[in-house]
Scaffold this active site. Sequence first.
Site, PDB file in Angstrom:
ATOM      1  N   CYS A   1      92.483  31.451   7.995  1.00  0.00           N
ATOM      2  CA  CYS A   1      91.644  31.635   9.176  1.00  0.00           C
ATOM      3  C   CYS A   1      90.460  30.664   9.178  1.00  0.00           C
ATOM      4  O   CYS A   1      90.666  29.470   9.327  1.00  0.00           O
ATOM      5  CB  CYS A   1      91.195  33.088   9.295  1.00  0.00           C
ATOM      6  SG  CYS A   1      90.554  33.487  10.935  1.00  0.00           S
TER       7      CYS A   1
ATOM      8  N   HIS B   1      96.019  36.013   9.362  1.00  0.00           N
ATOM      9  CA  HIS B   1      95.576  36.637   8.118  1.00  0.00           C
ATOM     10  C   HIS B   1      96.755  37.243   7.368  1.00  0.00           C
ATOM     11  O   HIS B   1      97.136  38.378   7.652  1.00  0.00           O
ATOM     12  CB  HIS B   1      94.565  37.750   8.428  1.00  0.00           C
ATOM     13  CG  HIS B   1      93.240  37.262   8.870  1.00  0.00           C
ATOM     14  ND1 HIS B   1      92.218  36.972   7.990  1.00  0.00           N
ATOM     15  CD2 HIS B   1      92.759  36.997  10.114  1.00  0.00           C
ATOM     16  CE1 HIS B   1      91.167  36.565   8.665  1.00  0.00           C
ATOM     17  NE2 HIS B   1      91.455  36.569   9.958  1.00  0.00           N
TER      18      HIS B   1
ATOM     19  N   GLU C   1      96.768  38.430   4.475  1.00  0.00           N
ATOM     20  CA  GLU C   1      96.320  39.575   3.674  1.00  0.00           C
ATOM     21  C   GLU C   1      96.217  40.827   4.537  1.00  0.00           C
ATOM     22  O   GLU C   1      96.056  41.930   4.016  1.00  0.00           O
ATOM     23  CB  GLU C   1      94.974  39.283   2.987  1.00  0.00           C
ATOM     24  CG  GLU C   1      93.735  39.328   3.866  1.00  0.00           C
ATOM     25  CD  GLU C   1      93.556  38.108   4.762  1.00  0.00           C
ATOM     26  OE1 GLU C   1      94.500  37.297   4.856  1.00  0.00           O
ATOM     27  OE2 GLU C   1      92.483  37.980   5.367  1.00  0.00           O
TER      28      GLU C   1
END
Lengths: 243, 398, 212
Positions: free
Chosen positions: C81, C191, C193
């Site tokens: 990001c 993202h 994660e």
Amino acid sequence: MLYRGDRLVKGVGFGGHRDAGNPITTTRVYNSQGADELLVLRIGAGPKPDGAKYLQQMTTLARECSVPLCLGGGIENLDDAQKLFDCGADKIFVSRAARINPALITQIARRFGNQAVMVGLEIVRTEGRALLYDSHATAAIPDIDWLDHASRVVQAGAGELRLCSVGHEGTGEGLDLEAFGALAGHVNVPIILEGGCKALEHLDIALHAGCRNIALGSMLVFSDHNIIKIKAYLKNKGHRIRF
Amino acid sequence: MKTCKRCLLPETAESITFDGEGVCSVCRQIEHKKKKINWAERAEQFEKIIESFRGRFDYDCIVPFSGGKDSTYTLWYLVKIKKLKPLVVRFDHGFLRENLQENSLRTFRTLGVDVHNFTPNWQVVRKLMYESLVRRGDFCWHCHTGIFSYPMWVSLQCNVPLLIWGEPTAEYASFYSYDEEEEVNERRFNAFVNLGINAEDMLGMLDGSVSDYPVTARDLKPYTYPSSMALQKNGTKSILLGYYQPWDVKQQTKIISEELGWKGDEVEGIPPEYSYEKIECFVQGVRDYIKYLKRGFGRTTHLVSIDIRNGRLSRETAVDLVAKFDGKRPASLDLFLKILGITEEKFQEIVAHHAVSPHETPSCGECRGNCAGKIPHDFPNWEKMVASDLGTRAKADS
Amino acid sequence: MKCALVDYGAGNVSSVQQACWRAGTEAVAVSDPEKLLEAERIIFPGVGGAPVAMERIRALGLDEAIKTAVNRKGRPFLGICLGMQLLGQAHEEHGGCSGINLLTGKIVSLEKLGGGFRIPHIGWKDIGILENKAEQNLLLKIPARRRTFYFAHSFYFQAECGDIIGDCEIAPGIRIPAALQRRNILATQFHPEKSQEAGRLLFQEFLKWNPA
């Protein structure tokens, strides 16, 4: 997910709350079932968000979550927000603060980005007219135009708006699509709609009405509906859904 | 209500989706299973796994065992063919039938295995049955969670890190498909096994209903999944035999009948030719009946669909069987109501709340007019088991 | 050290750490440039305002360390990001700032793409795979039906075409770069994660990636 004490609760019309589980294991469940995002709001009177036990629980909860997590409820200043980001929140949620101190939205957005700030709009209908609702005072706020307020908070830096129709919450009567339509035409940020979703059809109808983000509460707590089933249903109805 | 163009599963079946041709995801999974999997390669992978554990601990593996055809076949295969030394772990859900117990005794003694039996607190079980019926319209929470959690605790306590389970869910549902590895782990437990409720949640949800037994966290330990940290530290590997070899219930039932004298049984709500299915539990009939009330299809639909997918039954015959057997009110419902101390009206009201659209639950009157004709042969045993809780008996008599 | 996470006080380090743990690796948060150079591979997370982030990175000397690790030591590098955007030449947020300049391109506001979509761009999107000069397009290691990731941003990377390995639709007919790959750099606008299984698979691939 509504957090009170150290448990989750769920109610009807912002009242009559029943136990809805342990926050951490419930997060684990929703994460495993493929929830797209989680929102954990602290409700009820009590110590501010910097209560150590609350923060500890949120930190543990955040570890269970491999999708975006929004935490909030009772945030009054930048420090409160920072503590929640430190716990592992991806976004924070403010509602009351947005009315009393909109500059806070700007502060948080500057530091963490607009996409990290979700502002809540809770509305009630009085004689057909939609008004903002103050959950602390448990009363409508008659002298603010809710759509103007929405524009102001977006100007101030809100990246997302969560629209919750208080009268619909927990009733199972379906989502407030009229309010959604009005808001969607008024602001250009993503909107999350919540309140009153009980039957699978409610979701189908909402998606057809242009809603892209739906928050579920009672439907997942007090019935056999689970995220897997709901997504399979929506996929079967032809909607593009992550499944 | 939309139904698969091939098998008979309707859209109310939990995890399935339909493709552009109207064929359900489970039918497609079975196609994949037959044509696209390199079973020889998977058999080699299985070999590698078991060899990496063989001889290193007091037992080579844990085999969670119910006594049904799948776990009996799994145990037979691992002992007789793979020559492993397993620890058999058996979770007694409270409804074990006589024929099943006899099958199990024959299996254990003929094969020669150590068996660890666990029977949980019946008063706790009753409360859990009621709360999960109310919250999920499914009273088997204690069974689902106990069967999948308890052996994990044994694995940790006895230091036996390998667990080998039996059939893959991809055979009949779409929580997992055949092209991905279904590990029997925490994610699977939370995705669907525990109905979205963990023991830590249940603790706060239980109230004074059904029994005034004071439930604490200790009482719910058998239903609590151990922490993923603890399992990882232990080197836990929890796998399905059905991922490494093609599951074939007919062939497997034949083997265990011949090798272990395994016998099927009469089960409420399904045609007699399916006597090899679901023989473990005497409230199976109620469980399947609830499915019918909520979703509009029962166990017969599920079983004939498996046969259609494997080319063993025509759709026409399947439809006839479903019409004849699905949805009849089972005799065991009366015993079930006694256990929980509720009326049939209350039961119906609770279940109707969980109906999955577009299905709508029939009325109590309609159901009472649609009773199963037969009472299973071991029904008197079931009555005896229910009456063994003197608290229940006293309530029923008053 | 197997994997270092660049910690400059504006990244969601703990989320990424958790994601690495789920993918089977212990990743260590690092703010010391010397320590960063010891890592076998580096992940550069990023959330928040670009100018403030760049200020911090420069103050800690991390920009130089990152350049050394990537260019001279050839370490596998993942930017997420804002961590992807800061690899560019310049970022126009809040008055603007210059980037670390490891990838070609400027980072501009999504508003520049016209209308028809909401800003910030938030939500789950399917990733389309692009032809790319880089060998082993890492996105191809993820099964097609799982290639859906979470986005939350208001700016986008006007990257060199050859660097783009994946894109996503922000509005009908409008697509933006979702992932870049050049030599030993992998960078994602989304993202991983926060993208559950898809993300776990991507981390798994990155953590064993040995670019030539």
